[in-house]
Design an enzyme around this catalytic site. Sequence first.
Site, PDB file in Angstrom:
ATOM      1  N   GLU A 428       0.839  -1.201   0.000  1.00 48.88           N
ATOM      2  CA  GLU A 428       0.000   0.000   0.000  1.00 48.88           C
ATOM      3  C   GLU A 428       0.873   1.249   0.000  1.00 48.88           C
ATOM      4  O   GLU A 428       1.539   1.557   0.987  1.00 48.88           O
ATOM      5  CB  GLU A 428      -0.894  -0.016   1.241  1.00 48.88           C
ATOM      6  CG  GLU A 428      -1.678   1.257   1.474  1.00 48.88           C
ATOM      7  CD  GLU A 428      -2.350   1.286   2.839  1.00 48.88           C
ATOM      8  OE1 GLU A 428      -2.922   2.337   3.182  1.00 48.88           O
ATOM      9  OE2 GLU A 428      -2.299   0.273   3.550  1.00 48.88           O
ATOM     10  N   ASP A 501      -1.144  -1.468   5.683  1.00 53.83           N
ATOM     11  CA  ASP A 501      -1.095  -0.916   7.032  1.00 53.83           C
ATOM     12  C   ASP A 501      -2.093  -1.630   7.936  1.00 53.83           C
ATOM     13  O   ASP A 501      -3.159  -2.081   7.478  1.00 53.83           O
ATOM     14  CB  ASP A 501      -1.430   0.584   7.010  1.00 53.83           C
ATOM     15  CG  ASP A 501      -0.325   1.411   6.358  1.00 53.83           C
ATOM     16  OD1 ASP A 501       0.795   0.889   6.223  1.00 53.83           O
ATOM     17  OD2 ASP A 501      -0.597   2.562   5.979  1.00 53.83           O
ATOM     18  N   ASP A 503      -4.353  -0.699   9.817  1.00 51.85           N
ATOM     19  CA  ASP A 503      -5.407   0.222  10.234  1.00 51.85           C
ATOM     20  C   ASP A 503      -6.626  -0.016   9.347  1.00 51.85           C
ATOM     21  O   ASP A 503      -6.648  -0.911   8.498  1.00 51.85           O
ATOM     22  CB  ASP A 503      -4.923   1.678  10.157  1.00 51.85           C
ATOM     23  CG  ASP A 503      -4.441   2.071   8.757  1.00 51.85           C
ATOM     24  OD1 ASP A 503      -4.735   1.334   7.787  1.00 51.85           O
ATOM     25  OD2 ASP A 503      -3.780   3.107   8.625  1.00 51.85           O
ATOM     26  N   ASP A 505      -7.930   1.729   6.862  1.00 51.69           N
ATOM     27  CA  ASP A 505      -7.676   1.900   5.429  1.00 51.69           C
ATOM     28  C   ASP A 505      -6.954   0.686   4.851  1.00 51.69           C
ATOM     29  O   ASP A 505      -7.282   0.203   3.761  1.00 51.69           O
ATOM     30  CB  ASP A 505      -6.834   3.160   5.179  1.00 51.69           C
ATOM     31  CG  ASP A 505      -7.712   4.401   5.039  1.00 51.69           C
ATOM     32  OD1 ASP A 505      -8.932   4.227   4.831  1.00 51.69           O
ATOM     33  OD2 ASP A 505      -7.195   5.513   5.151  1.00 51.69           O
TER      34      ASP A 505
END
Length: 641
Positions: A428, A501, A503, A505
Amino acid sequence: MANSYTGRDIQVLEGLEPVRRRPGMYIGGTGKPGLHHLLWEIVDNGVDEAVNGFANRIDVVLHDDAKSVSVTDNGRGIPVDTQPEKGVPALQVIMTTLHSGGKFDGTQYVTSGGLHGVGASVVNALSSKLVATVRRDGSTYRQVYERGEPVTRLLDMGRRTRETGTTIYFEPDPEIFESVKFDAAWIREQLEIKTYINRGLRIVFDNKVDGHHNEFIHKGGITEYLDKLKADASVTPVHTDVFAIIQDELQDGARLEITLQWTEAPKECIKSFVNGIPTRNGGTHEQGFKDAVRAAIRSFMDTHNLIPRGIDISSDDIREGMYAVINIFMDDPQFQGQTKEKLNNPSARSLVSSAIRTALEQFLNTHPTSSDAIAARVIQASRARHASRVAAKSVRSKIRQRRRLNLPGKLADCACMDPAEGELFIVEGDSAGGSAKQGRNRAFQAVLPLRGKVLNAEQASTRKLKSNVELSNVVQALGCGMGDALEIDKLRYHKVILLMDADSDGHHIATLLLTFFYRCMKPLIDNGHIFIAEPPLYRLDAGKETYWALDDAEKERITRRLRRKNPRLKIEIQRFKGLGEMMPQTLKQTTLDPARRRLLQITIPDRTHAESTITGLMGRDASERYRFIMENAHFVDELDV
């Protein structure tokens, strides 16, 4: 700075603290194999009693919580009298002291799998609770431990009995292991294997989780095990006579059992054991076996002029399709590491080789039909290997060119030309991609950074998916096409790893990519090629030690464990906002290095459920997503935005 390293920096870990601090040194890791290694350590103690003639039955109970196990043998029972040097019961010494036990001098156990004297104490150290019950000398004794420490003295339960033996109940510590839930199917399989290797031993497995009860006893020993291996693999033997030998009087008191048969399988299958312990990484005994097979087959074929002109017979040709089981019992086996997966005794190689070669040559000369079939199988393997080499050589340059054509510009490719060894990290963002490119192993790891979120394959048309730059880059990098045009044999990397990541997103991007793979490149999932990397979310620095936590739950587990050891310990916690924050070396250490990373393989155990989930959560109808959010909102303690 050089003078800051003093005697105060030298730590001495007492008792079982080294085990809890570095469990991987003793059980190989804190994942599923390490968890089950605790059980094998206790079971193998019972097997040692059986191998030396003091027991014939072991009972294993997986309790209904699937997180605790009891192992009972009908051996002599662990001694409970006072150990002179320590002044406490011998049971307590064995359960709380590394390198203690009755297997060092060879007087109580002629052969055994537990030679380091750490098995029971390691299990005790890594269990939140352990209860040892001993039946001997007409009485029943019991002692309870928590995390390696005795919480009761040795108690005489007042139960008079004529039975002897030991029962160990233990609960693995959830603060040590990633999961403390045992795999019943794996336990059942491994227990049955032990009864093949130890002829006449009865093992009873009582699974309280699902109510299944199994009893295993195989008087046919390893020959029966060989039949099971062939049946499980659905392979066809090329000859009817099975080679099997049992030699009880070898050098230094060793005993050897071997059985083998050639099949039409494209690969060899060799299962080796030492004192009933599976040596998954082989060792000197397995190498001695291979030496003997190579020498015996070569000698037989040379003597009878069976090798056609121009055919070069290799060791791989000889062993192709061979199924074999090797079981050796030795007085003093030297294993590589506490997990005992490889035998290191140099003498075992020549001992096994000399014992087998003559017997195998005699077998070949007295079973002409079988020996002719074996020779034909070896020649067939050699010809096939030669043809494969010629074909590979003729197309190698074309493959090399094809691999480099039409690749996306952002792809940092690897040097490896073998798809089976290649890995592609889909990352990403350019920032994380830069760290990944610097931290990767360029020999076999490729990196493809993506910009932003890709299209939702559940809602977009095929035309839009093909025209999307990011998804097009993924398809080009993989090289196997998509949809109906997908050709799995052209896949350029056999490990496709999503590195996002940790998280919301990152999870969303991973979900979008998984949806794309499910809808447009599903054979990649079916063949086990898709993985999700699990980078740590937290770094914990406690003194001079560094720990990595995958999520909040693991962070809390590590913190609790450290606080219990030292309430005043200063723990510095760093939360990574994204992979781009990680230094390349940190990313390599935690996420890229195959020896230390954590990967989650994507599988589809229930296709109906997978279909409904993707349709509901990724489709055009928002009502299903709304219902899911409302039903699960109470699980969200903190929203990461």
